[in-house]
Write a protein that holds these residues in place. Structure first.
Motif, PDB file in Angstrom:
ATOM      1  N   THR A   1      -5.742 -74.537 -30.221  1.00 15.13           N
ATOM      2  CA  THR A   1      -4.901 -74.707 -31.413  1.00 15.13           C
ATOM      3  C   THR A   1      -3.639 -75.468 -31.034  1.00 15.13           C
ATOM      4  O   THR A   1      -3.324 -75.633 -29.844  1.00 15.13           O
ATOM      5  CB  THR A   1      -4.495 -73.357 -32.035  1.00 15.13           C
ATOM      6  OG1 THR A   1      -3.717 -72.616 -31.082  1.00 15.13           O
ATOM      7  CG2 THR A   1      -5.713 -72.546 -32.443  1.00 15.13           C
TER       8      THR A   1
ATOM      9  N   HIS B   1       5.770 -79.602 -30.481  1.00 19.08           N
ATOM     10  CA  HIS B   1       4.395 -79.124 -30.543  1.00 19.08           C
ATOM     11  C   HIS B   1       4.116 -78.195 -29.359  1.00 19.08           C
ATOM     12  O   HIS B   1       4.598 -78.443 -28.243  1.00 19.08           O
ATOM     13  CB  HIS B   1       3.413 -80.291 -30.507  1.00 19.08           C
ATOM     14  CG  HIS B   1       3.761 -81.402 -31.452  1.00 19.08           C
ATOM     15  ND1 HIS B   1       3.439 -81.370 -32.786  1.00 19.08           N
ATOM     16  CD2 HIS B   1       4.434 -82.572 -31.239  1.00 19.08           C
ATOM     17  CE1 HIS B   1       3.878 -82.478 -33.365  1.00 19.08           C
ATOM     18  NE2 HIS B   1       4.488 -83.223 -32.451  1.00 19.08           N
ATOM     19  N   THR B   2       3.353 -77.141 -29.615  1.00 22.07           N
ATOM     20  CA  THR B   2       2.898 -76.237 -28.554  1.00 22.07           C
ATOM     21  C   THR B   2       1.371 -76.218 -28.571  1.00 22.07           C
ATOM     22  O   THR B   2       0.750 -75.788 -29.543  1.00 22.07           O
ATOM     23  CB  THR B   2       3.444 -74.816 -28.760  1.00 22.07           C
ATOM     24  OG1 THR B   2       4.872 -74.851 -28.736  1.00 22.07           O
ATOM     25  CG2 THR B   2       2.948 -73.886 -27.659  1.00 22.07           C
ATOM     26  N   TYR B   3       0.782 -76.724 -27.490  1.00 20.88           N
ATOM     27  CA  TYR B   3      -0.675 -76.773 -27.363  1.00 20.88           C
ATOM     28  C   TYR B   3      -1.158 -75.482 -26.704  1.00 20.88           C
ATOM     29  O   TYR B   3      -0.680 -75.093 -25.639  1.00 20.88           O
ATOM     30  CB  TYR B   3      -1.104 -77.962 -26.503  1.00 20.88           C
ATOM     31  CG  TYR B   3      -0.723 -79.310 -27.069  1.00 20.88           C
ATOM     32  CD1 TYR B   3      -1.664 -80.090 -27.733  1.00 20.88           C
ATOM     33  CD2 TYR B   3       0.567 -79.816 -26.914  1.00 20.88           C
ATOM     34  CE1 TYR B   3      -1.325 -81.345 -28.243  1.00 20.88           C
ATOM     35  CE2 TYR B   3       0.917 -81.057 -27.422  1.00 20.88           C
ATOM     36  CZ  TYR B   3      -0.032 -81.816 -28.085  1.00 20.88           C
ATOM     37  OH  TYR B   3       0.323 -83.057 -28.585  1.00 20.88           O
ATOM     38  N   THR B   4      -2.106 -74.824 -27.333  1.00 19.85           N
ATOM     39  CA  THR B   4      -2.748 -73.638 -26.774  1.00 19.85           C
ATOM     40  C   THR B   4      -4.213 -73.982 -26.537  1.00 19.85           C
ATOM     41  O   THR B   4      -4.963 -74.223 -27.495  1.00 19.85           O
ATOM     42  CB  THR B   4      -2.620 -72.438 -27.729  1.00 19.85           C
ATOM     43  OG1 THR B   4      -1.228 -72.185 -27.981  1.00 19.85           O
ATOM     44  CG2 THR B   4      -3.243 -71.194 -27.115  1.00 19.85           C
TER      45      THR B   4
ATOM     46  N   THR C   1      -2.279 -84.610 -31.873  1.00 20.87           N
ATOM     47  CA  THR C   1      -2.191 -84.063 -33.224  1.00 20.87           C
ATOM     48  C   THR C   1      -2.049 -85.186 -34.244  1.00 20.87           C
ATOM     49  O   THR C   1      -1.549 -86.271 -33.930  1.00 20.87           O
ATOM     50  CB  THR C   1      -0.991 -83.107 -33.365  1.00 20.87           C
ATOM     51  OG1 THR C   1      -0.904 -82.646 -34.726  1.00 20.87           O
ATOM     52  CG2 THR C   1       0.313 -83.794 -32.997  1.00 20.87           C
TER      53      THR C   1
ATOM     54  N   THR D   1       0.629 -73.276 -37.385  1.00 17.41           N
ATOM     55  CA  THR D   1      -0.445 -73.343 -36.396  1.00 17.41           C
ATOM     56  C   THR D   1      -1.742 -73.764 -37.074  1.00 17.41           C
ATOM     57  O   THR D   1      -2.106 -73.226 -38.126  1.00 17.41           O
ATOM     58  CB  THR D   1      -0.638 -71.989 -35.706  1.00 17.41           C
ATOM     59  OG1 THR D   1       0.582 -71.606 -35.068  1.00 17.41           O
ATOM     60  CG2 THR D   1      -1.745 -72.051 -34.666  1.00 17.41           C
ATOM     61  N   THR D   2      -2.446 -74.710 -36.473  1.00 14.80           N
ATOM     62  CA  THR D   2      -3.709 -75.186 -37.039  1.00 14.80           C
ATOM     63  C   THR D   2      -4.821 -74.179 -36.796  1.00 14.80           C
ATOM     64  O   THR D   2      -4.736 -73.342 -35.891  1.00 14.80           O
ATOM     65  CB  THR D   2      -4.110 -76.522 -36.396  1.00 14.80           C
ATOM     66  OG1 THR D   2      -4.319 -76.324 -34.987  1.00 14.80           O
ATOM     67  CG2 THR D   2      -3.043 -77.578 -36.605  1.00 14.80           C
TER      68      THR D   2
ATOM     69  N   THR E   1      -0.976 -73.014 -21.850  1.00 17.32           N
ATOM     70  CA  THR E   1      -0.336 -73.709 -22.969  1.00 17.32           C
ATOM     71  C   THR E   1       0.477 -74.890 -22.440  1.00 17.32           C
ATOM     72  O   THR E   1       0.789 -74.966 -21.251  1.00 17.32           O
ATOM     73  CB  THR E   1       0.595 -72.766 -23.764  1.00 17.32           C
ATOM     74  OG1 THR E   1       1.629 -72.285 -22.894  1.00 17.32           O
ATOM     75  CG2 THR E   1      -0.176 -71.597 -24.355  1.00 17.32           C
TER      76      THR E   1
ATOM     77  N   ASN F   1       7.286 -73.364 -38.521  1.00 11.60           N
ATOM     78  CA  ASN F   1       6.243 -73.473 -37.497  1.00 11.60           C
ATOM     79  C   ASN F   1       4.882 -73.203 -38.129  1.00 11.60           C
ATOM     80  O   ASN F   1       4.671 -72.145 -38.747  1.00 11.60           O
ATOM     81  CB  ASN F   1       6.498 -72.492 -36.356  1.00 11.60           C
ATOM     82  CG  ASN F   1       7.822 -72.750 -35.664  1.00 11.60           C
ATOM     83  OD1 ASN F   1       8.247 -73.892 -35.519  1.00 11.60           O
ATOM     84  ND2 ASN F   1       8.490 -71.691 -35.229  1.00 11.60           N
TER      85      ASN F   1
ATOM     86  N   THR G   1       0.566 -75.609 -32.454  1.00 12.37           N
ATOM     87  CA  THR G   1       1.612 -75.149 -33.362  1.00 12.37           C
ATOM     88  C   THR G   1       2.679 -76.228 -33.436  1.00 12.37           C
ATOM     89  O   THR G   1       3.261 -76.597 -32.414  1.00 12.37           O
ATOM     90  CB  THR G   1       2.226 -73.825 -32.875  1.00 12.37           C
ATOM     91  OG1 THR G   1       1.213 -72.823 -32.819  1.00 12.37           O
ATOM     92  CG2 THR G   1       3.335 -73.368 -33.817  1.00 12.37           C
ATOM     93  N   THR G   2       2.911 -76.733 -34.639  1.00  9.46           N
ATOM     94  CA  THR G   2       3.896 -77.790 -34.841  1.00  9.46           C
ATOM     95  C   THR G   2       5.136 -77.203 -35.496  1.00  9.46           C
ATOM     96  O   THR G   2       5.048 -76.456 -36.485  1.00  9.46           O
ATOM     97  CB  THR G   2       3.323 -78.913 -35.710  1.00  9.46           C
ATOM     98  OG1 THR G   2       2.193 -79.480 -35.048  1.00  9.46           O
ATOM     99  CG2 THR G   2       4.359 -80.002 -35.942  1.00  9.46           C
TER     100      THR G   2
END
Length: 316
Positions: free
Chosen positions: A254, A209-212, A184, A280-281, A218, A278, A256-257
């Motif tokens: 996506t 950060h959560t990577y989906t 990111t 999300t891109t 995830t 939070n 989410t930071t």
């Protein structure tokens, strides 16, 4: 003889001027009296209003129209507080603000600053004080820090924080079964706003950060923001934030930071914000292909339409 008398009169007039005692207050160009003492109970602002530094309110002078409105705004800089940055100010160490009534609250040492109301964010540190250290007793201004603390999370969540972008290597096409490196571009950001008339400095810091990945899997929450790697390592290096797709297809990925924050009031110490924001891109489409091997009779230079050459239909 006449000339001598005139000179004598002039000397007498100058002598009278030099003998005049210095005034207790100084005035600026617009005629407003600026106090040089402490513990003032009233301060003349222009020729129309009287400002009370003990309450933080201004009222029309006697004889002025009650409908008149003070064109200025005021800010109580609490730089004399125990944890403030200017406690070494000569006026701070000797100023006590005892309660004015038995059992009543103590006052707060403050420096009052003034700016025109037409300026929505005056940047109070650049404005000259209109009083020296004085005591503030009004209940409402005393609670301004508590009022800001009660609403700071909501204001923090309204900030135009940039969540950054989700990056992938290789991109936009990657290979089935091979590592795809994700990272990111989210960064720390600062904002200067005005809340309840006070100058607030906020800092938003990406914490987790959560990577989906778009295929049902995830990663996170994790503090790992990832990082770019050289192109020569794309298909062989697996990072902490890499992901391998097991099926071909197009996948919306996506991130989410979660941002944490701090804030300071009137250049005071940074205080933590109890809560996170939070973000999300937008989805980034990852095209996952598979590899195939085949024997060909000629090169792409000899036959641009040969199997596997650029521009030919890929096999998924």
């Amino acid at each position: 003889m006449v000339k001598i008398l005139r000179v004598g009169v002039l000397l007498l007039v100058l002598s009278a001027i030099w003998a005049t005692p210095a005034p207790a207050h100084s005035s600026n160009d617009d005629g407003r009296q600026l106090s040089v003492g402490r513990g003032e109970t009233a301060l003349t602002v222009g020729a129309t209003f009287i400002f009370n530094p003990e309450t933080g309110k201004s009222e029309p002078r006697p004889g002025a129209s009650p409908a008149d409105e003070d064109p200025n705004q005021y800010m109580a800089d609490t730089h004399c507080r125990a944890d403030g940055p200017d406690t070494k100010d000569p006026g701070c160490d000797a100023l006590d603000c005892p309660a004015t009534t038995p059992g009543g609250p103590e006052g707060t040492p403050v420096i009052w600053k003034e700016a025109p109301k037409a300026i929505t964010n005056p940047g109070w540190t650049n404005w000259i004080p209109i009083t020296g250290p004085t005591c503030l007793y009004d209940a409402e201004p005393q609670n301004v820090l508590a009022d800001i603390a009660a609403r700071i999370l909501n204001d923090f969540r309204q900030l135009p924080i940039n969540p950054g972008n989700l990056q992938a290597q290789p991109f936009p096409h990657t290979l089935k079964g091979g590592p795809t490196n994700f990272y990111t571009t989210a960064t720390e950001q600062t904002f200067d706003v005005t809340i309840l008339g006070q100058a607030i400095h906020l800092t938003a810091t990406p914490a987790n950060h959560t990577y989906t990945f778009g295929d049902g899997t995830t990663l996170g929450p994790t503090p790992a923001a990832g990082y770019p790697i050289p192109e020569a390592e794309w298909l062989t290096t697996e990072t902490r934030t890499s992901h391998s797709y097991t099926q071909t297809g197009n996948y919306p990925a996506t991130i989410t930071t979660s941002f944490t924050g701090t804030y300071s009031v009137n250049n005071g110490p940074p205080l933590p914000i109890n809560g996170t924001l939070n973000i999300t891109t937008p989805a980034t489409t990852i095209h996952v292909w598979k590899t195939q091997r085949a024997l060909v009779a000629d090169t792409c230079q000899q036959n641009p339409n040969s199997w596997g050459c650029p521009g030919t239909e890929p096999t998924h």
